[in-house]
Scaffold this active site. Structure first.
Site, short mmCIF file in Angstrom:
data_model
loop_
_atom_site.label_atom_id
_atom_site.label_comp_id
_atom_site.label_asym_id
_atom_site.label_seq_id
_atom_site.Cartn_x
_atom_site.Cartn_y
_atom_site.Cartn_z
CG HIS A 125 -1.86 -1.18 1.21
ND1 HIS A 125 -3.20 -1.06 1.02
CD2 HIS A 125 -1.61 -2.50 1.33
CE1 HIS A 125 -3.76 -2.26 1.02
NE2 HIS A 125 -2.81 -3.15 1.22
CD1 TRP B 15 -2.79 -3.14 -8.74
CD2 TRP B 15 -2.90 -4.93 -10.07
NE1 TRP B 15 -3.27 -2.72 -9.97
CE2 TRP B 15 -3.35 -3.80 -10.81
CE3 TRP B 15 -2.88 -6.17 -10.71
CZ2 TRP B 15 -3.77 -3.89 -12.14
CZ3 TRP B 15 -3.30 -6.25 -12.05
CH2 TRP B 15 -3.73 -5.12 -12.74
C1 UDX Z 1 0.21 -6.80 -0.81
C2 UDX Z 1 -0.57 -7.99 -1.34
O1 UDX Z 1 0.11 -9.18 -1.09
C3 UDX Z 1 -0.84 -7.83 -2.80
O2 UDX Z 1 -1.51 -8.98 -3.27
C4 UDX Z 1 -1.67 -6.61 -3.00
O3 UDX Z 1 -1.97 -6.45 -4.36
C5 UDX Z 1 -0.96 -5.39 -2.44
O4 UDX Z 1 -0.61 -5.63 -1.07
P1 UDX Z 1 2.80 -7.39 -1.54
O5 UDX Z 1 2.55 -8.81 -1.27
O6 UDX Z 1 3.88 -6.76 -0.79
O7 UDX Z 1 1.46 -6.52 -1.43
O8 UDX Z 1 3.11 -7.34 -3.13
P2 UDX Z 1 3.16 -6.21 -4.21
O9 UDX Z 1 1.81 -5.65 -4.46
O10 UDX Z 1 3.85 -6.78 -5.36
O11 UDX Z 1 4.03 -5.05 -3.55
C6 UDX Z 1 5.36 -5.22 -3.20
C7 UDX Z 1 6.11 -3.94 -3.48
O12 UDX Z 1 7.38 -4.03 -2.87
C8 UDX Z 1 6.33 -3.67 -4.95
O13 UDX Z 1 6.10 -2.30 -5.23
C9 UDX Z 1 7.79 -4.02 -5.18
O14 UDX Z 1 8.44 -3.23 -6.15
C10 UDX Z 1 8.39 -3.75 -3.83
N1 UDX Z 1 9.55 -4.63 -3.59
C11 UDX Z 1 9.37 -5.96 -3.38
C12 UDX Z 1 10.81 -4.06 -3.59
O15 UDX Z 1 10.98 -2.86 -3.81
N2 UDX Z 1 11.85 -4.89 -3.34
C13 UDX Z 1 11.73 -6.21 -3.10
O16 UDX Z 1 12.74 -6.86 -2.86
C14 UDX Z 1 10.44 -6.77 -3.12
#
Ligand code: UDX
Length: 465
Positions: A26, A364
């Site tokens: 988020h 997402w």
């Molecule tokens: C959560 C939910 O799991 C996801 O399904 C929903 O859509 C949003 O909230 P998350 O699981 O963390 O999010 O996944 P994602 O939505 O992909 O967000 C992760 C963020 O962290 C991305 O913006 C990604 O760029 C960032 N990230 C991830 C990094 O910058 N470095 C990393 O090593 C891993």
């Protein structure tokens, strides 16, 4: 009258207060929206819980209070709730947010007023259903940012308003059809809507926001018109109750000049890009399951051996909480070919020419980031909206292959091979490249999402003048 003061007190630029649910998935889109708005000349304060504030200070070096950082024609600043919660249990967090959140947010709004920075508009997000009410009680209009896809919004909307029956969870042959969406099996719908979902407090918060979403004056969505036109148009056709128009403002990705303000909650390893520089184009497998998915020790071992068995170089994000699960001796065994980091600068990684494919859980943000970068995927969704996003990437956009549970090393190798060098790999790359161009055009000056942000900023300025 409050909005007139808002513009006058911040030197002519209206002041927006963003309130973000405490999670990396988020923080990233909310912060990127804040940057887009600030770049168009407004002052934007980003806020979340005190625990998130502490993490952003520590891992991303943000400074709290003060005038903030200039960005384009505006500024971005940080100030956090004084809510005093630093637990990690999701149900406890949701209870805490529900009980202590509204008062803490009202206090943050009052703090702005007292500092001569009254708020012209609040921007909330759907996991915090009370933000709109607190703003309304203070006479302030609100926007919300739906941080998932329009498809997922439609599924929640139809379900919450009883407009659709989901098939029984054990009937894998049944198909759900909704206007503007492909026929879906029960494994493609957000798992938060299924009877087996263990995260009821989260589901309730989302459902509550869906029920009350029309309280917000603007409903933004992290997507772009060209990507989800069918479902956005179909939602316009829903008569009872009519959903608010979704305003796509994405993909909310890092744009040029943005990198000075980051929202990592774990400090990103600084050597990833240098390591990628040493590799030929399209040679490296990037693997990351975002900020919340946790694999069992057995799954970590299968993933580790699977990545190693591809014979390709790989960059794998294993968060600090899972590092101890790596098989013994693994890091030494893959030294030189495999790089394992606690957190990466993911967007910089994805746009690096050395990256061949992205093994992703299909959060997402990761989904949109790989679309914008034009990188094919191995989709390994776990729960929530990830299930729908995986279907979207693989079946709708033709950008990759699925990796299904239970996780097995041979399946990891086969899926990576299929995405990088299989008979369909060329078509996947072409599709990814086309979607990348469309995504970048949407957020470039004059693109569909850029125009939506522009129109919002102009409306806030007009209301505040
Ligand atoms: C959560 C939910 O799991 C996801 O399904 C929903 O859509 C949003 O909230 P998350 O699981 O963390 O999010 O996944 P994602 O939505 O992909 O967000 C992760 C963020 O962290 C991305 O913006 C990604 O760029 C960032 N990230 C991830 C990094 O910058 N470095 C990393 O090593 C891993």
């Amino acid at each position: 009258a409050a909005t007139v003061t808002a513009a006058a007190a911040s030197g002519g630029a209206p002041h927006l207060l963003l309130i973000c649910f405490p999670g990396q998935g988020h923080v990233n889109p909310m912060l990127r929206l804040a940057k887009r708005i600030a770049a168009k000349g407004l002052v934007v304060t980003f806020s979340s819980t005190s625990a998130i504030g502490a993490k952003l200070v520590e891992s991303s070096g943000v400074s709290v209070g003060g005038d903030g950082v200039p960005l384009g024609g505006g500024r971005i600043r940080f100030e956090f709730l004084e809510d005093g919660f630093d637990g990690s249990d999701l149900d406890e967090l949701m209870r805490h947010l529900g009980t202590a959140g509204p008062a803490a947010f009202a206090e943050l709004l009052a703090r702005q007023e007292a500092a001569g920075r009254p708020v012209a508009c609040v921007v909330g997000n759907p996991f915090i259903p009370w933000a709109v009410d607190v703003a309304a009680a203070a006479g302030i209009p609100s926007a919300v940012l739906w941080v998932q896809s329009c498809a997922v919004f439609s599924l929640y909307y139809h379900r919450v308003h009883g407009l659709v029956e989901f098939p029984p969870e054990d009937d894998l042959d049944a198909r759900l059809t909704l206007p503007g969406l492909p026929a879906m099996s029960v494994t493609d719908v957000p798992s938060f809507l299924l009877p087996s979902n263990p995260y009821m407090s989260l589901t309730e918060a989302i459902q509550q926001q869906i029920r009350t979403i029309d309280k917000a004056t603007w409903v933004f969505v992290n997507s772009f018109t060209e990507l989800e036109r069918g479902v956005v148009d179909a939602l316009r056709g829903v008569a009872t109750p009519p959903p608010p128009p979704l305003i796509p403002v994405g993909p909310l990705i890092e744009l040029e000049g943005d990198a000075a303000v980051r929202g990592d909650m774990i400090r990103a390893a600084s050597d990833c890009v240098g390591w990628l520089d040493e590799h030929p184009p399209r040679s490296v497998v990037y693997a990351s399951l975002g900020s919340v998915v946790v694999l069992s020790a057995g799954e970590v071992a299968e993933m580790a051996h699977g990545l190693a068995s591809t014979g390709r170089p790989f960059l794998w994000v294993v968060r600090p909480d899972s590092r101890a699960l790596l098989p013994e001796g693994f890091l030494d065994a893959v030294a030189g070919r495999g790089m394992v980091v606690p957190w990466s600068p993911q967007e910089q990684v994805l746009v690096h020419p050395a990256v061949a494919c992205f093994l992703t859980h299909c959060g997402w943000n990761s989904t949109l980031e790989t679309v914008a970068a034009g990188v094919p995927v191995v989709a390994f969704p776990q729960w929530g909206d990830q299930c729908t996003d995986a279907m979207f990437l693989v079946d709708e956009l033709g950008m990759g292959v699925r990796l299904r549970a239970p996780l097995r090393r041979g399946a990891v190798r086969d899926a990576v091979d299929a995405a990088v060098a299989g008979p369909d790999a060329g078509a996947m790359r072409s599709s990814a490249a086309a979607w990348s161009a469309a995504a970048r055009a949407a957020v470039a000056a004059g693109g569909s999402s850029d125009r939506h942000v522009e129109a919002f900023v102009e409306e806030v300025k007009t209301r505040a003048a």
